[in-house]
Design an enzyme around this catalytic site. Structure first.
Site, PDB file in Angstrom:
ATOM      1  N   LYS A  14      -6.391 -10.475  11.067  1.00 23.84           N
ATOM      2  CA  LYS A  14      -5.942  -9.490  12.070  1.00 23.84           C
ATOM      3  C   LYS A  14      -7.079  -8.562  12.486  1.00 23.84           C
ATOM      4  O   LYS A  14      -7.305  -8.322  13.665  1.00 23.84           O
ATOM      5  CB  LYS A  14      -4.770  -8.641  11.527  1.00 23.84           C
ATOM      6  CG  LYS A  14      -3.562  -9.446  11.094  1.00 23.84           C
ATOM      7  CD  LYS A  14      -2.417  -8.564  10.648  1.00 23.84           C
ATOM      8  CE  LYS A  14      -2.680  -7.733   9.396  1.00 23.84           C
ATOM      9  NZ  LYS A  14      -2.874  -8.533   8.157  1.00 23.84           N
ATOM     10  N   ARG A  89       5.358  -3.325  10.281  1.00 20.10           N
ATOM     11  CA  ARG A  89       5.426  -4.238   9.143  1.00 20.10           C
ATOM     12  C   ARG A  89       6.842  -4.416   8.638  1.00 20.10           C
ATOM     13  O   ARG A  89       7.054  -5.182   7.700  1.00 20.10           O
ATOM     14  CB  ARG A  89       4.589  -3.662   7.986  1.00 20.10           C
ATOM     15  CG  ARG A  89       3.176  -4.210   7.945  1.00 20.10           C
ATOM     16  CD  ARG A  89       2.426  -3.416   6.899  1.00 20.10           C
ATOM     17  NE  ARG A  89       1.505  -4.240   6.178  1.00 20.10           N
ATOM     18  CZ  ARG A  89       0.206  -4.300   6.465  1.00 20.10           C
ATOM     19  NH1 ARG A  89      -0.309  -3.635   7.463  1.00 20.10           N
ATOM     20  NH2 ARG A  89      -0.586  -5.050   5.719  1.00 20.10           N
ATOM     21  N   ARG A 128     -13.664 -11.829  -0.090  1.00 17.63           N
ATOM     22  CA  ARG A 128     -14.011 -10.495   0.423  1.00 17.63           C
ATOM     23  C   ARG A 128     -14.095  -9.465  -0.705  1.00 17.63           C
ATOM     24  O   ARG A 128     -14.836  -8.484  -0.611  1.00 17.63           O
ATOM     25  CB  ARG A 128     -12.956 -10.066   1.450  1.00 17.63           C
ATOM     26  CG  ARG A 128     -13.345  -8.809   2.194  1.00 17.63           C
ATOM     27  CD  ARG A 128     -12.335  -8.403   3.233  1.00 17.63           C
ATOM     28  NE  ARG A 128     -11.077  -7.990   2.637  1.00 17.63           N
ATOM     29  CZ  ARG A 128     -10.012  -7.621   3.331  1.00 17.63           C
ATOM     30  NH1 ARG A 128     -10.053  -7.627   4.640  1.00 17.63           N
ATOM     31  NH2 ARG A 128      -8.906  -7.233   2.722  1.00 17.63           N
ATOM     32  N   ARG A 134     -12.590  -2.496  -1.358  1.00 18.23           N
ATOM     33  CA  ARG A 134     -11.183  -2.116  -1.162  1.00 18.23           C
ATOM     34  C   ARG A 134     -10.437  -2.175  -2.486  1.00 18.23           C
ATOM     35  O   ARG A 134     -10.487  -3.174  -3.198  1.00 18.23           O
ATOM     36  CB  ARG A 134     -10.521  -3.035  -0.131  1.00 18.23           C
ATOM     37  CG  ARG A 134     -10.695  -2.515   1.270  1.00 18.23           C
ATOM     38  CD  ARG A 134     -10.084  -3.402   2.319  1.00 18.23           C
ATOM     39  NE  ARG A 134      -8.649  -3.630   2.165  1.00 18.23           N
ATOM     40  CZ  ARG A 134      -7.892  -4.110   3.135  1.00 18.23           C
ATOM     41  NH1 ARG A 134      -8.412  -4.386   4.319  1.00 18.23           N
ATOM     42  NH2 ARG A 134      -6.602  -4.310   2.931  1.00 18.23           N
ATOM     43  N   ARG A 145       0.590  -8.184  -2.443  1.00 22.06           N
ATOM     44  CA  ARG A 145       0.586  -7.937  -0.987  1.00 22.06           C
ATOM     45  C   ARG A 145       1.215  -9.108  -0.235  1.00 22.06           C
ATOM     46  O   ARG A 145       1.960  -8.910   0.728  1.00 22.06           O
ATOM     47  CB  ARG A 145      -0.856  -7.706  -0.486  1.00 22.06           C
ATOM     48  CG  ARG A 145      -1.393  -6.330  -0.864  1.00 22.06           C
ATOM     49  CD  ARG A 145      -2.913  -6.288  -0.857  1.00 22.06           C
ATOM     50  NE  ARG A 145      -3.524  -6.522   0.423  1.00 22.06           N
ATOM     51  CZ  ARG A 145      -4.812  -6.840   0.588  1.00 22.06           C
ATOM     52  NH1 ARG A 145      -5.616  -6.957  -0.467  1.00 22.06           N
ATOM     53  NH2 ARG A 145      -5.304  -7.018   1.794  1.00 22.06           N
TER      54      ARG A 145
HETATM   55  P1  AP5 Z   1      -9.413  -9.728   8.015  1.00 19.65           P
HETATM   56  O1  AP5 Z   1      -9.780  -9.828   9.443  1.00 19.65           O
HETATM   57  O2  AP5 Z   1      -9.741  -8.456   7.304  1.00 19.65           O
HETATM   58  O3  AP5 Z   1      -7.850 -10.057   7.833  1.00 19.65           O
HETATM   59  P2  AP5 Z   1      -6.633  -9.054   7.874  1.00 19.65           P
HETATM   60  O4  AP5 Z   1      -5.441  -9.865   8.243  1.00 19.65           O
HETATM   61  O5  AP5 Z   1      -6.961  -7.862   8.719  1.00 19.65           O
HETATM   62  O6  AP5 Z   1      -6.596  -8.689   6.330  1.00 19.65           O
HETATM   63  P3  AP5 Z   1      -6.322  -7.316   5.610  1.00 19.65           P
HETATM   64  O7  AP5 Z   1      -6.592  -7.541   4.163  1.00 19.65           O
HETATM   65  O8  AP5 Z   1      -7.051  -6.184   6.240  1.00 19.65           O
HETATM   66  O9  AP5 Z   1      -4.786  -7.195   5.902  1.00 19.65           O
HETATM   67  P4  AP5 Z   1      -3.714  -6.315   5.237  1.00 19.65           P
HETATM   68  O10 AP5 Z   1      -2.555  -6.459   6.142  1.00 19.65           O
HETATM   69  O11 AP5 Z   1      -3.497  -6.604   3.809  1.00 19.65           O
HETATM   70  O12 AP5 Z   1      -4.424  -4.877   5.223  1.00 19.65           O
HETATM   71  P5  AP5 Z   1      -4.221  -3.538   6.042  1.00 19.65           P
HETATM   72  O13 AP5 Z   1      -5.526  -2.872   6.058  1.00 19.65           O
HETATM   73  O14 AP5 Z   1      -3.494  -3.744   7.310  1.00 19.65           O
HETATM   74  O15 AP5 Z   1     -10.040 -10.973   7.265  1.00 19.65           O
HETATM   75  C1  AP5 Z   1      -9.914 -11.124   5.867  1.00 19.65           C
HETATM   76  C2  AP5 Z   1     -11.134 -11.926   5.354  1.00 19.65           C
HETATM   77  O16 AP5 Z   1     -11.066 -13.243   5.901  1.00 19.65           O
HETATM   78  C3  AP5 Z   1     -12.469 -11.344   5.788  1.00 19.65           C
HETATM   79  O17 AP5 Z   1     -13.394 -11.540   4.778  1.00 19.65           O
HETATM   80  C4  AP5 Z   1     -12.829 -12.166   7.034  1.00 19.65           C
HETATM   81  O18 AP5 Z   1     -14.222 -12.248   7.239  1.00 19.65           O
HETATM   82  C5  AP5 Z   1     -12.224 -13.507   6.688  1.00 19.65           C
HETATM   83  N1  AP5 Z   1     -11.762 -14.259   7.868  1.00 19.65           N
HETATM   84  C6  AP5 Z   1     -11.109 -13.765   8.949  1.00 19.65           C
HETATM   85  N2  AP5 Z   1     -10.812 -14.761   9.812  1.00 19.65           N
HETATM   86  C7  AP5 Z   1     -11.292 -15.907   9.249  1.00 19.65           C
HETATM   87  C8  AP5 Z   1     -11.284 -17.277   9.682  1.00 19.65           C
HETATM   88  N3  AP5 Z   1     -10.708 -17.651  10.835  1.00 19.65           N
HETATM   89  N4  AP5 Z   1     -11.834 -18.180   8.865  1.00 19.65           N
HETATM   90  C9  AP5 Z   1     -12.392 -17.809   7.677  1.00 19.65           C
HETATM   91  N5  AP5 Z   1     -12.452 -16.527   7.224  1.00 19.65           N
HETATM   92  C10 AP5 Z   1     -11.884 -15.579   8.009  1.00 19.65           C
HETATM   93  O19 AP5 Z   1      -3.212  -2.743   5.085  1.00 19.65           O
HETATM   94  C11 AP5 Z   1      -3.603  -2.350   3.786  1.00 19.65           C
HETATM   95  C12 AP5 Z   1      -2.440  -1.651   3.097  1.00 19.65           C
HETATM   96  O20 AP5 Z   1      -2.093  -0.468   3.839  1.00 19.65           O
HETATM   97  C13 AP5 Z   1      -1.134  -2.448   3.022  1.00 19.65           C
HETATM   98  O21 AP5 Z   1      -1.105  -3.321   1.904  1.00 19.65           O
HETATM   99  C14 AP5 Z   1      -0.114  -1.319   2.893  1.00 19.65           C
HETATM  100  O22 AP5 Z   1      -0.103  -0.797   1.593  1.00 19.65           O
HETATM  101  C15 AP5 Z   1      -0.697  -0.255   3.812  1.00 19.65           C
HETATM  102  N6  AP5 Z   1      -0.184  -0.376   5.178  1.00 19.65           N
HETATM  103  C16 AP5 Z   1      -0.891  -0.727   6.282  1.00 19.65           C
HETATM  104  N7  AP5 Z   1      -0.107  -0.723   7.375  1.00 19.65           N
HETATM  105  C17 AP5 Z   1       1.129  -0.369   6.943  1.00 19.65           C
HETATM  106  C18 AP5 Z   1       2.382  -0.219   7.600  1.00 19.65           C
HETATM  107  N8  AP5 Z   1       2.534  -0.435   8.923  1.00 19.65           N
HETATM  108  N9  AP5 Z   1       3.460   0.143   6.844  1.00 19.65           N
HETATM  109  C19 AP5 Z   1       3.343   0.381   5.513  1.00 19.65           C
HETATM  110  N10 AP5 Z   1       2.178   0.242   4.832  1.00 19.65           N
HETATM  111  C20 AP5 Z   1       1.079  -0.140   5.545  1.00 19.65           C
END
Ligand code: AP5
Length: 200
Positions: A14, A89, A128, A134, A145
Protein backbone atom coordinates in the site's frame (compact mmCIF):
# COMPACT_ATOMS: atom_id res chain seq x y z
CA UNK A 1 -10.38 15.64 -8.22
CA UNK A 2 -9.68 12.03 -7.38
CA UNK A 3 -10.56 10.50 -4.01
CA UNK A 4 -8.96 7.07 -3.68
CA UNK A 5 -8.43 4.41 -1.04
CA UNK A 6 -5.69 1.78 -1.23
CA UNK A 7 -6.62 -1.29 0.75
CA UNK A 8 -4.85 -4.54 1.53
CA UNK A 9 -3.17 -6.64 4.20
CA UNK A 10 0.06 -5.65 5.96
CA UNK A 11 2.91 -5.86 3.47
CA UNK A 12 0.73 -5.85 0.35
CA UNK A 13 2.50 -2.73 -0.93
CA UNK A 14 0.00 0.00 0.00
CA UNK A 15 2.70 2.48 1.02
CA UNK A 16 4.98 1.62 -1.91
CA UNK A 17 2.22 2.05 -4.48
CA UNK A 18 0.81 5.17 -2.78
CA UNK A 19 4.14 6.97 -3.27
CA UNK A 20 3.92 6.33 -7.02
CA UNK A 21 0.23 7.14 -7.27
CA UNK A 22 0.61 10.52 -5.54
CA UNK A 23 3.46 11.44 -7.83
CA UNK A 24 1.65 10.50 -11.04
CA UNK A 25 -1.81 11.81 -10.17
CA UNK A 26 -0.77 14.71 -7.91
CA UNK A 27 -2.72 13.56 -4.87
CA UNK A 28 -2.28 14.07 -1.15
CA UNK A 29 -1.18 10.87 0.62
CA UNK A 30 -2.79 10.24 3.99
CA UNK A 31 -1.47 7.14 5.75
CA UNK A 32 -2.90 6.57 9.22
CA UNK A 33 0.08 4.32 10.03
CA UNK A 34 2.48 7.19 9.18
CA UNK A 35 0.43 9.67 11.23
CA UNK A 36 0.57 7.31 14.22
CA UNK A 37 4.31 6.65 13.88
CA UNK A 38 4.95 10.42 13.82
CA UNK A 39 2.88 10.83 16.99
CA UNK A 40 4.80 7.95 18.62
CA UNK A 41 8.13 9.51 17.61
CA UNK A 42 7.11 12.78 19.26
CA UNK A 43 6.73 10.86 22.53
CA UNK A 44 3.42 12.55 23.41
CA UNK A 45 0.86 10.95 25.74
CA UNK A 46 -1.24 10.25 22.66
CA UNK A 47 1.79 8.64 20.97
CA UNK A 48 2.31 6.40 24.03
CA UNK A 49 -1.36 5.41 23.96
CA UNK A 50 -1.17 4.60 20.23
CA UNK A 51 2.00 2.52 20.75
CA UNK A 52 0.13 0.22 23.17
CA UNK A 53 -2.00 -0.97 20.25
CA UNK A 54 0.51 -0.87 17.39
CA UNK A 55 3.14 -2.76 19.36
CA UNK A 56 0.67 -5.61 19.86
CA UNK A 57 -0.47 -5.65 16.22
CA UNK A 58 -3.93 -4.46 17.21
CA UNK A 59 -6.02 -1.70 15.69
CA UNK A 60 -5.90 1.73 17.29
CA UNK A 61 -9.36 2.67 18.67
CA UNK A 62 -11.71 4.39 16.21
CA UNK A 63 -12.00 7.54 18.33
CA UNK A 64 -8.25 8.19 18.05
CA UNK A 65 -8.15 7.19 14.37
CA UNK A 66 -10.99 9.53 13.37
CA UNK A 67 -9.51 12.47 15.27
CA UNK A 68 -6.12 12.09 13.58
CA UNK A 69 -7.73 11.59 10.20
CA UNK A 70 -10.03 14.61 10.48
CA UNK A 71 -7.05 16.80 11.43
CA UNK A 72 -5.08 15.58 8.41
CA UNK A 73 -8.01 16.06 6.04
CA UNK A 74 -8.68 19.58 7.35
CA UNK A 75 -5.00 20.45 7.00
CA UNK A 76 -4.16 18.94 3.61
CA UNK A 77 -7.21 17.98 1.57
CA UNK A 78 -9.12 21.26 1.05
CA UNK A 79 -8.29 21.81 -2.60
CA UNK A 80 -6.70 18.50 -3.57
CA UNK A 81 -7.52 14.97 -4.47
CA UNK A 82 -6.26 12.37 -2.01
CA UNK A 83 -5.44 8.74 -1.39
CA UNK A 84 -6.06 7.13 1.99
CA UNK A 85 -3.60 4.36 2.81
CA UNK A 86 -4.43 2.01 5.70
CA UNK A 87 -7.75 3.72 6.31
CA UNK A 88 -10.53 2.68 6.68
CA UNK A 89 -9.80 -0.67 8.30
CA UNK A 90 -13.21 -1.54 9.73
CA UNK A 91 -16.81 -1.18 8.61
CA UNK A 92 -17.36 1.37 11.39
CA UNK A 93 -14.47 3.48 10.07
CA UNK A 94 -15.79 3.18 6.51
CA UNK A 95 -19.23 4.40 7.58
CA UNK A 96 -17.70 7.30 9.50
CA UNK A 97 -15.62 8.16 6.44
CA UNK A 98 -18.65 8.11 4.15
CA UNK A 99 -20.42 10.56 6.48
CA UNK A 100 -17.39 12.80 6.75
CA UNK A 101 -16.75 12.93 2.99
CA UNK A 102 -20.42 13.35 2.16
CA UNK A 103 -20.54 16.47 4.30
CA UNK A 104 -17.50 17.74 2.36
CA UNK A 105 -18.97 16.81 -1.04
CA UNK A 106 -15.95 14.57 -1.74
CA UNK A 107 -17.17 10.96 -1.95
CA UNK A 108 -14.73 8.05 -2.42
CA UNK A 109 -14.32 7.36 -6.14
CA UNK A 110 -12.47 4.05 -6.11
CA UNK A 111 -10.94 1.52 -3.71
CA UNK A 112 -7.80 -0.25 -4.97
CA UNK A 113 -7.71 -3.62 -3.21
CA UNK A 114 -4.28 -5.21 -3.46
CA UNK A 115 -4.20 -9.02 -3.24
CA UNK A 116 -1.05 -10.78 -1.98
CA UNK A 117 -0.70 -14.31 -0.55
CA UNK A 118 -0.09 -14.69 3.17
CA UNK A 119 3.23 -16.43 2.56
CA UNK A 120 4.47 -13.50 0.44
CA UNK A 121 3.27 -10.92 3.02
CA UNK A 122 5.25 -12.63 5.76
CA UNK A 123 8.31 -12.90 3.53
CA UNK A 124 8.19 -9.20 2.63
CA UNK A 125 7.64 -7.98 6.19
CA UNK A 126 10.30 -10.25 7.67
CA UNK A 127 12.67 -8.92 4.99
CA UNK A 128 11.78 -5.34 5.89
CA UNK A 129 12.16 -6.02 9.64
CA UNK A 130 15.94 -6.15 9.21
CA UNK A 131 16.18 -2.38 8.72
CA UNK A 132 12.71 -0.78 9.09
CA UNK A 133 13.06 0.04 12.78
CA UNK A 134 9.28 -0.53 13.06
CA UNK A 135 8.28 -1.92 16.44
CA UNK A 136 5.56 -4.04 14.79
CA UNK A 137 7.86 -5.72 12.24
CA UNK A 138 8.67 -8.96 14.06
CA UNK A 139 7.44 -12.51 13.51
CA UNK A 140 4.79 -12.71 16.28
CA UNK A 141 3.35 -9.26 15.63
CA UNK A 142 3.33 -9.73 11.85
CA UNK A 143 1.26 -12.90 12.41
CA UNK A 144 -1.09 -10.96 14.67
CA UNK A 145 -1.44 -8.07 12.18
CA UNK A 146 -2.45 -10.51 9.44
CA UNK A 147 -5.00 -12.16 11.77
CA UNK A 148 -6.45 -8.77 12.69
CA UNK A 149 -6.66 -7.86 9.01
CA UNK A 150 -8.60 -11.05 8.24
CA UNK A 151 -10.98 -10.63 11.18
CA UNK A 152 -11.61 -6.87 11.08
CA UNK A 153 -10.65 -5.48 7.67
CA UNK A 154 -11.59 -8.16 5.11
CA UNK A 155 -15.34 -7.37 5.44
CA UNK A 156 -14.58 -4.04 3.74
CA UNK A 157 -14.18 -5.90 0.45
CA UNK A 158 -17.92 -6.71 0.44
CA UNK A 159 -18.75 -3.23 1.76
CA UNK A 160 -17.04 -1.45 -1.15
CA UNK A 161 -18.00 -4.11 -3.73
CA UNK A 162 -21.64 -3.46 -2.90
CA UNK A 163 -21.02 0.27 -3.46
CA UNK A 164 -19.52 -0.60 -6.89
CA UNK A 165 -16.24 1.09 -5.91
CA UNK A 166 -13.81 -1.81 -5.45
CA UNK A 167 -11.22 -2.87 -8.00
CA UNK A 168 -9.06 -5.92 -7.28
CA UNK A 169 -5.40 -5.62 -8.23
CA UNK A 170 -3.04 -8.61 -8.26
CA UNK A 171 -0.18 -7.50 -5.98
CA UNK A 172 1.96 -10.62 -6.49
CA UNK A 173 4.05 -9.03 -9.23
CA UNK A 174 7.07 -6.70 -9.20
CA UNK A 175 6.40 -3.14 -7.97
CA UNK A 176 6.47 -1.63 -11.49
CA UNK A 177 3.98 -4.19 -12.83
CA UNK A 178 1.57 -3.63 -9.94
CA UNK A 179 1.80 0.12 -10.53
CA UNK A 180 1.03 -0.34 -14.25
CA UNK A 181 -2.15 -2.23 -13.29
CA UNK A 182 -3.15 0.43 -10.80
CA UNK A 183 -2.56 3.10 -13.44
CA UNK A 184 -4.88 1.25 -15.85
CA UNK A 185 -7.60 1.24 -13.18
CA UNK A 186 -7.15 4.92 -12.32
CA UNK A 187 -6.94 6.00 -15.98
CA UNK A 188 -10.11 4.03 -16.76
CA UNK A 189 -11.87 5.85 -13.95
CA UNK A 190 -10.61 9.25 -15.10
CA UNK A 191 -11.64 8.63 -18.73
CA UNK A 192 -14.94 6.80 -18.31
CA UNK A 193 -15.97 7.41 -14.67
CA UNK A 194 -16.19 3.61 -14.43
CA UNK A 195 -14.63 1.39 -11.79
CA UNK A 196 -13.28 -1.79 -13.43
CA UNK A 197 -13.96 -4.76 -11.12
CA UNK A 198 -10.60 -6.47 -11.60
CA UNK A 199 -7.24 -5.69 -13.22
CA UNK A 200 -5.17 -8.83 -13.80
P1 AP5 B 1 4.71 -1.59 1.96
O1 AP5 B 1 4.54 -0.75 0.75
O2 AP5 B 1 5.21 -0.94 3.20
O3 AP5 B 1 3.34 -2.37 2.27
P2 AP5 B 1 2.14 -1.90 3.18
O4 AP5 B 1 0.94 -2.63 2.69
O5 AP5 B 1 2.08 -0.40 3.23
O6 AP5 B 1 2.64 -2.52 4.55
P3 AP5 B 1 2.58 -1.94 6.02
O7 AP5 B 1 3.36 -2.88 6.87
O8 AP5 B 1 2.97 -0.51 6.09
O9 AP5 B 1 1.03 -2.09 6.26
P4 AP5 B 1 0.23 -2.08 7.57
O10 AP5 B 1 -1.17 -1.98 7.11
O11 AP5 B 1 0.56 -3.19 8.49
O12 AP5 B 1 0.82 -0.79 8.32
P5 AP5 B 1 0.27 0.66 8.61
O13 AP5 B 1 1.44 1.53 8.70
O14 AP5 B 1 -0.86 1.04 7.74
O15 AP5 B 1 5.63 -2.82 1.56
C1 AP5 B 1 6.03 -3.78 2.52
C2 AP5 B 1 7.39 -4.37 2.09
O16 AP5 B 1 7.20 -5.09 0.87
C3 AP5 B 1 8.44 -3.31 1.80
O17 AP5 B 1 9.68 -3.80 2.19
C4 AP5 B 1 8.37 -3.13 0.28
O18 AP5 B 1 9.60 -2.70 -0.27
C5 AP5 B 1 8.00 -4.53 -0.17
N1 AP5 B 1 7.19 -4.55 -1.39
C6 AP5 B 1 6.16 -3.72 -1.71
N2 AP5 B 1 5.62 -4.07 -2.90
C7 AP5 B 1 6.33 -5.15 -3.33
C8 AP5 B 1 6.24 -5.96 -4.51
N3 AP5 B 1 5.31 -5.74 -5.45
N4 AP5 B 1 7.10 -6.98 -4.62
C9 AP5 B 1 8.03 -7.23 -3.66
N5 AP5 B 1 8.18 -6.49 -2.53
C10 AP5 B 1 7.32 -5.46 -2.36
O19 AP5 B 1 -0.37 0.45 10.07
C11 AP5 B 1 0.45 0.11 11.17
C12 AP5 B 1 -0.42 -0.06 12.41
O20 AP5 B 1 -1.08 1.19 12.70
C13 AP5 B 1 -1.57 -1.06 12.29
O21 AP5 B 1 -1.15 -2.39 12.56
C14 AP5 B 1 -2.53 -0.54 13.35
O22 AP5 B 1 -2.10 -0.89 14.64
C15 AP5 B 1 -2.38 0.97 13.21
N6 AP5 B 1 -3.34 1.53 12.26
C16 AP5 B 1 -3.07 2.08 11.05
N7 AP5 B 1 -4.19 2.50 10.45
C17 AP5 B 1 -5.20 2.20 11.29
C18 AP5 B 1 -6.62 2.36 11.22
N8 AP5 B 1 -7.22 2.91 10.15
N9 AP5 B 1 -7.36 1.91 12.27
C19 AP5 B 1 -6.79 1.36 13.37
N10 AP5 B 1 -5.45 1.17 13.49
C20 AP5 B 1 -4.66 1.58 12.45
Amino acid sequence: MLHLIIFGPPGSGKGTQSCRIVEKYKLIHISTGDLFRKEMARGTDLGKEIAKYIDQGMLVPDEIVMKELQQAVDEYCCDSGFIFDGFPRTIVQAEMLDNMLESMGKPVDMVLSVDVSEEELTKRLMGRSEDSGRSDDNADIIKKRIEVYKAQSLPLISFYTSQGKLVKVNGMAPVDTVFEKISVAVDTYIEKKEVPSVIN
